[in-house]
Write a protein that holds these residues in place. Sequence first.
Motif, PDB file in Angstrom:
ATOM      1  N   ILE A  24       0.854  -1.201   0.000  1.00 39.84           N
ATOM      2  CA  ILE A  24       0.000   0.000   0.000  1.00 39.84           C
ATOM      3  C   ILE A  24       0.887   1.247   0.000  1.00 39.84           C
ATOM      4  O   ILE A  24       1.834   1.349   0.775  1.00 39.84           O
ATOM      5  CB  ILE A  24      -0.922   0.046   1.255  1.00 39.84           C
ATOM      6  CG1 ILE A  24      -1.805  -1.199   1.335  1.00 39.84           C
ATOM      7  CG2 ILE A  24      -1.737   1.334   1.284  1.00 39.84           C
ATOM      8  CD1 ILE A  24      -2.975  -1.245   0.388  1.00 39.84           C
ATOM      9  N   GLN A  25       0.560   2.164  -0.886  1.00 38.23           N
ATOM     10  CA  GLN A  25       1.216   3.475  -0.896  1.00 38.23           C
ATOM     11  C   GLN A  25       0.309   4.410  -0.122  1.00 38.23           C
ATOM     12  O   GLN A  25      -0.737   4.832  -0.648  1.00 38.23           O
ATOM     13  CB  GLN A  25       1.330   4.001  -2.336  1.00 38.23           C
ATOM     14  CG  GLN A  25       2.050   3.062  -3.255  1.00 38.23           C
ATOM     15  CD  GLN A  25       3.536   3.376  -3.226  1.00 38.23           C
ATOM     16  OE1 GLN A  25       4.169   3.384  -2.160  1.00 38.23           O
ATOM     17  NE2 GLN A  25       4.089   3.642  -4.375  1.00 38.23           N
ATOM     18  N   ARG A  64      -9.923  11.942   9.296  1.00 37.09           N
ATOM     19  CA  ARG A  64      -9.378  13.062   8.505  1.00 37.09           C
ATOM     20  C   ARG A  64     -10.479  13.872   7.847  1.00 37.09           C
ATOM     21  O   ARG A  64     -10.289  15.054   7.545  1.00 37.09           O
ATOM     22  CB  ARG A  64      -8.346  12.540   7.504  1.00 37.09           C
ATOM     23  CG  ARG A  64      -7.055  12.089   8.186  1.00 37.09           C
ATOM     24  CD  ARG A  64      -6.072  11.502   7.200  1.00 37.09           C
ATOM     25  NE  ARG A  64      -6.518  10.240   6.660  1.00 37.09           N
ATOM     26  CZ  ARG A  64      -6.192   9.036   7.143  1.00 37.09           C
ATOM     27  NH1 ARG A  64      -5.386   8.951   8.181  1.00 37.09           N
ATOM     28  NH2 ARG A  64      -6.634   7.931   6.590  1.00 37.09           N
ATOM     29  N   THR A 132     -15.892   3.145   2.295  1.00 38.19           N
ATOM     30  CA  THR A 132     -16.183   4.049   3.417  1.00 38.19           C
ATOM     31  C   THR A 132     -17.216   5.099   3.010  1.00 38.19           C
ATOM     32  O   THR A 132     -18.205   5.335   3.721  1.00 38.19           O
ATOM     33  CB  THR A 132     -14.888   4.768   3.873  1.00 38.19           C
ATOM     34  OG1 THR A 132     -13.854   3.799   4.027  1.00 38.19           O
ATOM     35  CG2 THR A 132     -15.097   5.519   5.159  1.00 38.19           C
TER      36      THR A 132
HETATM   37  P1  AMP Z   1     -12.005   3.229   0.740  1.00 39.92           P
HETATM   38  O1  AMP Z   1     -13.081   2.916   1.724  1.00 39.92           O
HETATM   39  O2  AMP Z   1     -11.352   2.025   0.132  1.00 39.92           O
HETATM   40  O3  AMP Z   1     -12.476   4.215  -0.321  1.00 39.92           O
HETATM   41  O4  AMP Z   1     -10.839   3.946   1.565  1.00 39.92           O
HETATM   42  C1  AMP Z   1     -10.975   5.257   1.967  1.00 39.92           C
HETATM   43  C2  AMP Z   1     -10.622   5.461   3.427  1.00 39.92           C
HETATM   44  O5  AMP Z   1      -9.428   4.746   3.782  1.00 39.92           O
HETATM   45  C3  AMP Z   1     -10.340   6.924   3.668  1.00 39.92           C
HETATM   46  O6  AMP Z   1     -10.902   7.285   4.926  1.00 39.92           O
HETATM   47  C4  AMP Z   1      -8.827   7.034   3.656  1.00 39.92           C
HETATM   48  O7  AMP Z   1      -8.386   7.904   4.679  1.00 39.92           O
HETATM   49  C5  AMP Z   1      -8.303   5.603   3.875  1.00 39.92           C
HETATM   50  N1  AMP Z   1      -7.359   5.159   2.822  1.00 39.92           N
HETATM   51  C6  AMP Z   1      -7.552   4.134   1.945  1.00 39.92           C
HETATM   52  N2  AMP Z   1      -6.486   3.955   1.136  1.00 39.92           N
HETATM   53  C7  AMP Z   1      -5.597   4.913   1.490  1.00 39.92           C
HETATM   54  C8  AMP Z   1      -4.279   5.275   0.989  1.00 39.92           C
HETATM   55  N3  AMP Z   1      -3.683   4.623  -0.029  1.00 39.92           N
HETATM   56  N4  AMP Z   1      -3.659   6.327   1.573  1.00 39.92           N
HETATM   57  C9  AMP Z   1      -4.263   7.007   2.586  1.00 39.92           C
HETATM   58  N5  AMP Z   1      -5.477   6.704   3.102  1.00 39.92           N
HETATM   59  C10 AMP Z   1      -6.148   5.666   2.573  1.00 39.92           C
END
Ligand code: AMP
Length: 181
Positions: A24-25, A64, A132
Amino acid sequence: MELRKSINLKNFIRTIPDYPKKGIQFRDITTLIADPVGLRAAVDELVWPFLKENFDYVVGIEARGFILGGAIAHELGKGFIPIRKKGKLPGETISKTYELEYGEDVVEIHTDALSHGERVLLVDDLIATGGTAIAGLELLRETGADVIAACFVVDLPDLGGSEKLRALDVKVHTLVEYEGD
Ligand code: AMP
């Protein structure tokens, strides 16, 4: 002259490889919000399309999404409503469980936070798979609220979240994109 274009937000966002797990980046916005120019530029660019939009509340997703959402609400003269992780809100809540890559997570909102037909702008720092944000959207729709748009600093378009959200009739506004995950 387009003064706003002279700031590249990517210069303020730090990438931490292999966090929280290998491959993961992690796109770290703590460096963006620690910088007064970065924070102001990000918040200004996030609010830009909504200056004349008719809506009632800004809703931010823990954690955040609180930082950016609070600043956006203040700038647009709206109130702020939190979506939190399970067990953090003191009043009566409704919950939504959603799938993570491994296991599941739960987000909650106060049952009385919104009334039917109230129009909201949903905020988080980043959209990846959309899990999310879509859980937040479903929670908000359950309250009867109308999610007019969602905004994020970072989009990871290869993971498809922003596309999924658009397919659910939500306008999506993002500021920078990174390839891959
Ligand atoms: P998702 O539910 O997969 O869209 O992931 C979004 C949530 O996970 C957000 O609240 C982001 O803060 C965190 N997140 C997911 N992937 C990353 C990433 N590569 N870098 C930073 N935060 C991430």
